[in-house]
Design a protein around this motif. Sequence first.
Motif, PDB file in Angstrom:
ATOM      1  N   LEU A 175       0.828  -1.218   0.000  1.00  0.00           N
ATOM      2  CA  LEU A 175       0.000   0.000   0.000  1.00  0.00           C
ATOM      3  C   LEU A 175       0.854   1.257   0.000  1.00  0.00           C
ATOM      4  O   LEU A 175       0.363   2.344  -0.330  1.00  0.00           O
ATOM      5  CB  LEU A 175      -0.929   0.008   1.221  1.00  0.00           C
ATOM      6  CG  LEU A 175      -2.006  -1.083   1.274  1.00  0.00           C
ATOM      7  CD1 LEU A 175      -2.927  -0.862   2.471  1.00  0.00           C
ATOM      8  CD2 LEU A 175      -2.822  -1.098  -0.017  1.00  0.00           C
ATOM      9  N   GLY A 176       2.139   1.117   0.350  1.00  0.00           N
ATOM     10  CA  GLY A 176       3.028   2.278   0.315  1.00  0.00           C
ATOM     11  C   GLY A 176       3.263   2.807  -1.082  1.00  0.00           C
ATOM     12  O   GLY A 176       3.740   3.937  -1.258  1.00  0.00           O
ATOM     13  N   ASP A 177       2.926   2.002  -2.103  1.00  0.00           N
ATOM     14  CA  ASP A 177       3.057   2.465  -3.487  1.00  0.00           C
ATOM     15  C   ASP A 177       1.876   3.310  -3.926  1.00  0.00           C
ATOM     16  O   ASP A 177       1.866   3.841  -5.042  1.00  0.00           O
ATOM     17  CB  ASP A 177       3.185   1.259  -4.429  1.00  0.00           C
ATOM     18  CG  ASP A 177       4.515   0.535  -4.249  1.00  0.00           C
ATOM     19  OD1 ASP A 177       5.472   1.177  -3.793  1.00  0.00           O
ATOM     20  OD2 ASP A 177       4.574  -0.674  -4.565  1.00  0.00           O
ATOM     21  N   LEU A 178       0.858   3.403  -3.069  1.00  0.00           N
ATOM     22  CA  LEU A 178      -0.355   4.185  -3.397  1.00  0.00           C
ATOM     23  C   LEU A 178      -0.420   5.414  -2.506  1.00  0.00           C
ATOM     24  O   LEU A 178      -0.169   5.328  -1.291  1.00  0.00           O
ATOM     25  CB  LEU A 178      -1.621   3.346  -3.165  1.00  0.00           C
ATOM     26  CG  LEU A 178      -2.050   2.346  -4.239  1.00  0.00           C
ATOM     27  CD1 LEU A 178      -0.995   1.273  -4.431  1.00  0.00           C
ATOM     28  CD2 LEU A 178      -3.371   1.687  -3.838  1.00  0.00           C
ATOM     29  N   VAL A 179      -0.737   6.545  -3.082  1.00  0.00           N
ATOM     30  CA  VAL A 179      -0.873   7.784  -2.319  1.00  0.00           C
ATOM     31  C   VAL A 179      -2.137   8.515  -2.762  1.00  0.00           C
ATOM     32  O   VAL A 179      -2.357   8.728  -3.963  1.00  0.00           O
ATOM     33  CB  VAL A 179       0.345   8.717  -2.504  1.00  0.00           C
ATOM     34  CG1 VAL A 179       0.071  10.078  -1.864  1.00  0.00           C
ATOM     35  CG2 VAL A 179       1.596   8.103  -1.896  1.00  0.00           C
ATOM     36  N   LEU A 180      -2.934   8.869  -1.789  1.00  0.00           N
ATOM     37  CA  LEU A 180      -4.101   9.733  -2.020  1.00  0.00           C
ATOM     38  C   LEU A 180      -3.848  11.031  -1.273  1.00  0.00           C
ATOM     39  O   LEU A 180      -3.602  11.010  -0.066  1.00  0.00           O
ATOM     40  CB  LEU A 180      -5.367   9.048  -1.483  1.00  0.00           C
ATOM     41  CG  LEU A 180      -6.622   9.920  -1.309  1.00  0.00           C
ATOM     42  CD1 LEU A 180      -7.150  10.374  -2.670  1.00  0.00           C
ATOM     43  CD2 LEU A 180      -7.698   9.176  -0.548  1.00  0.00           C
ATOM     44  N   PHE A 181      -3.862  12.148  -1.981  1.00  0.00           N
ATOM     45  CA  PHE A 181      -3.648  13.403  -1.255  1.00  0.00           C
ATOM     46  C   PHE A 181      -4.670  14.461  -1.664  1.00  0.00           C
ATOM     47  O   PHE A 181      -5.239  14.423  -2.760  1.00  0.00           O
ATOM     48  CB  PHE A 181      -2.208  13.908  -1.413  1.00  0.00           C
ATOM     49  CG  PHE A 181      -1.889  14.583  -2.718  1.00  0.00           C
ATOM     50  CD1 PHE A 181      -2.017  15.953  -2.866  1.00  0.00           C
ATOM     51  CD2 PHE A 181      -1.410  13.840  -3.786  1.00  0.00           C
ATOM     52  CE1 PHE A 181      -1.691  16.570  -4.055  1.00  0.00           C
ATOM     53  CE2 PHE A 181      -1.070  14.445  -4.982  1.00  0.00           C
ATOM     54  CZ  PHE A 181      -1.218  15.819  -5.116  1.00  0.00           C
ATOM     55  N   GLY A 182      -4.905  15.365  -0.738  1.00  0.00           N
ATOM     56  CA  GLY A 182      -5.885  16.428  -0.924  1.00  0.00           C
ATOM     57  C   GLY A 182      -6.301  16.979   0.424  1.00  0.00           C
ATOM     58  O   GLY A 182      -5.674  16.710   1.458  1.00  0.00           O
ATOM     59  N   ASN A 183      -7.375  17.748   0.442  1.00  0.00           N
ATOM     60  CA  ASN A 183      -7.878  18.355   1.669  1.00  0.00           C
ATOM     61  C   ASN A 183      -8.701  17.333   2.444  1.00  0.00           C
ATOM     62  O   ASN A 183      -9.774  16.919   2.000  1.00  0.00           O
ATOM     63  CB  ASN A 183      -8.730  19.587   1.316  1.00  0.00           C
ATOM     64  CG  ASN A 183      -9.131  20.375   2.544  1.00  0.00           C
ATOM     65  OD1 ASN A 183      -9.766  19.862   3.448  1.00  0.00           O
ATOM     66  ND2 ASN A 183      -8.756  21.644   2.579  1.00  0.00           N
ATOM     67  N   GLY A 184      -8.190  16.919   3.587  1.00  0.00           N
ATOM     68  CA  GLY A 184      -8.845  15.875   4.370  1.00  0.00           C
ATOM     69  C   GLY A 184     -10.245  16.231   4.805  1.00  0.00           C
ATOM     70  O   GLY A 184     -11.140  15.379   4.827  1.00  0.00           O
TER      71      GLY A 184
END
Length: 1027
Positions: free
Chosen positions: A289-298
């Motif tokens: 799962l470390g290869d996946l990143v979701l980013f944005g305003n929590g």
Amino acid sequence: MTSFCVPLVEETHADLLSSMSTLSRAPTSVILDFKPAKEFKPPKDLFYNVELSILRKFEEDDGRKIENDDGRYEPKARDLIAITNVRPKCIADLERPDRSYVAAFVLNVKQERYLTILSSKPILFEEHNRKIRKILYAIPLINMTTNIRLWSALNSELAGGNLNIIQRVLQSRYPDSKNCTSCLLGENCSDDFADMKSRICSSDLNDSQKDAVLSCLITKKCNHQNTVKLIWGPSGTGKTKTVGLLLFSLLGMKCRTLTCAPTNTAVLEVAQRLLQNVTKSLEYGTYGLGDLVLFGNGKRMKIVDRHDLLDVFLDNRVKILQKCLVSSSGWKGSLLSMICLLEDPKRQYDLYLNKRSTTHNEKERIRGMSENKGTNRNQRKEIDQSFDDNKSKKNLKKVIVQALNENKIKKTHKEICPYEKENHLTFEEFVQSRFNCISKRLKYCIENLYTHLPTSIISLEVVKNMNIALDFLRSLETLLCTLTDADKGLKQVFGEKEQSRLSHIMKSSFVREDCLRILNSLPQTFSVPDFTEEHNIKKFCLENSCLTFCTVSSSAKLHELKECESTIPLQLPGLRHAILVGDERQLPAMVKSKVSEKAEFGRSLFQRLVLLGHKKDLLKVQHRMHPSISLFPNRMFYENQILDGPNVKERSYDRRFLQGKMYGSYSFINVAHGREEFDNSHSLRNMIEVAVASEIVASLFKESVRTKKVKVGIISPYKAQVYPIEEKVKKYNADSNSDFSISVRSVDGFQGGEEDVIIMSTVRSNMNGVVGFLKNHQRTNVALTRARHCLWILGNEATLTKKFSIWKELVIDAKKRRCFYNADEDKGLAQAIKVALVEHNQIHTLLNMDSFLFRESRWKVSFCNDFLKSMSRVKNAVTCKEVLNLLENLANGWRQPHWKKNLFVHHGTSSQLLEQYKVNGFLNLVWTVDILKENSYYIQILKVWDILPLSKMPRLANHLDVLFGNYTVDKMNRCKHKCLNGCLVVPMRWPIDSNISPNVDPVLSLSELLASIGVRDDFESSSTTNM
């Protein structure tokens, strides 16, 4: 790309104007203080430091203290705000001569209350003659983040901007990319690609979905040209499912991929679908799962409500990695501590005793401080006094610092003495407590490191050893817990030779040695940069991720859907291929500016490429809509290219949530009595359709309580229609019934959503047939394709069919398919319509002979103009309802008892027919029986003359005397004739050529007349009709 710059500026102006029109609903914060910043250099560099209040209460100019119901303004960087000395209710409040405001741009925010701003003008809100400054308010207008990012992208100002795809692929004459033969032959021959292809072909995707995925993967390895692939996914064809498998395949091929969508909802949906596929394939817990990143305003993503996405959410990952790799109690410290404890516990115990001895005096001093009576009470008193006295800020700071220092000392005391007792710990107690403490930290680090570190940083071999170490630690923990103090087992385990419980001890020793061997094989550090700052951890996670999820706008962060928005991710360094997934026949981005609309600012990149003739891979099987729902949009928008999936053809998919033909899978429900009107925000609403929609929801809720689980969506093209519907139905969402849920949104806000039942309110109801942006095919397509099992469309047939539009075709189609119904044919809806018409001063709609109120009544009812004028002046809703109920009762044959004499006594001609019924205590409903010539008959009808107070009765009676004086004797006799059916009065009718006088023998004449025209059964059956 610069051609979008002017439309972007215009759209920004339109956004700002729109926000100004809703100032009364905007959140507000009181400005406690403002001072020029260091960079303050008039006349242009007007930088200020501003402090906002954190209290919800605020004081009005007149001194009243009230609660801010709209909530406190939560500032964000790049907000554009208005600073004013009045809480405005409209734009005009800011433009008065005695009031002024300045616009300011928020540069940064600290602790949610300290702002650095750039002001448009000097902030000079001071009273003359050194009076106290007025209260200032900060009011948010718009956030400029997305606009600024777009501007940078359009002007190629993104750091490391990559224009390869934009320059080569998006030009008007650029042809479709052709597959590179040499690259594709090599790729197709590889074992990895063959395995991936086999998995895709054996998946549960339909053929068109498989073809689209394989088409994208085939071009992935081409290094000779940049490519853009288009996947055309109409509603319900499984775009998210297809993208999920495509991303899963790219992840397996270790292809770095950025996945963008215009909204947080869409991003989360795709990320969730991929995570489901990934989780099923993981072999070692959450490793990978470390290869996946979701980013944005929590907060905007509401990530706390999506626990399954927390393991890939960037902000959460940063906090965990910081704790594991930076903290002294993190991975390295915990690993070394455990190794030291297992290798030489006796030495660790001696260190503990020495430390305890040297700190004994310090502990006693701290204990004395902590037991000092009244300390906390005095601190609270001092703090309260400091708050009451604004001049004692220095005292307040001193008290707070002192309190914090004492708390710090107490915390230190607890850290120094974690195992504090009257006597020091024994060796056995120390080892067991120390082991449990370190083991807990070590387990936390192991599980989170192989979850959150990319696979390129932490190898599979290390993860396997970590899991073995976890098993040994658990085993050792269990064995240690079984040893008792009496056996002195711990000393034996760690080297002393005694014979008691020898076999158990030997087993413990073997586990200890194996555990030490594995722990020593684990790396103490990982190949990561300096993690002392969160920014470095974020940068590391993004640079080493394989799949990254974010909104289009947020993708700009990787450098430092409107077509122009797509230029942000398309300029990423190293980008070689792009895959666009969409449907140009659904809604484009919302554009507010007319100038921008003419410039096609809202057009998507997908639509542009389609217009240029790029090939599309069509997903042609829909799995969402019942076939009766998909029939019309498939024919009108997709030339019947879309097939219904086998799941929607099954009999079980044909669900009925309410009784009656009106509530089948597909219905157009004609609401003929509505009236469109503008609200304060200049958007349209139709309160009669609101009433009908809420009545249907009430029925669905009752049904769900009894039998069926249902999810309902109500959509409308107009936001002004959404608000009142939300207010009407919110009580059903607040109920604890988990089998029922309801969502109310605009059509634009519902794009991508789906529910079991969709109720659509079209709103438009006018004499000219104007349907506004309802005629937009893309918006109509979205609206008609949100439902799974039932789609019920509310609209005014006369308005929608007056001019040629998509809606005229829809109504005609509904009639051909026998799916057209009138809302007032349903008793529940008719009652709701009646109440709504009264509440919204539209009672005149009901006062005509063809009204649905009298459709099934025994008597026809005719209304005089004087009555209609009088009713238009009655504003009391209770009185109006009483009048309507009385008219319905009269039309069904009810009459008031004879003992209720008319209060007004009159001896003129009209006195023979005049009836007056009391309404609401002071008004009188005046009516008579009259004769109407209809076809070949004279029939009795009710004629309602007026509703008026008793004092005005003489004038009306005199008028009626003159009117009835012109009646023939025969007509007067027919008016006076009364026929009873039980206790109800029923109307008479006579053939026009009948010469029978009712005065001869009324009973005999009635029987003969009924027999002659064959209506005896009609009268008998009508007598059973309920009032």
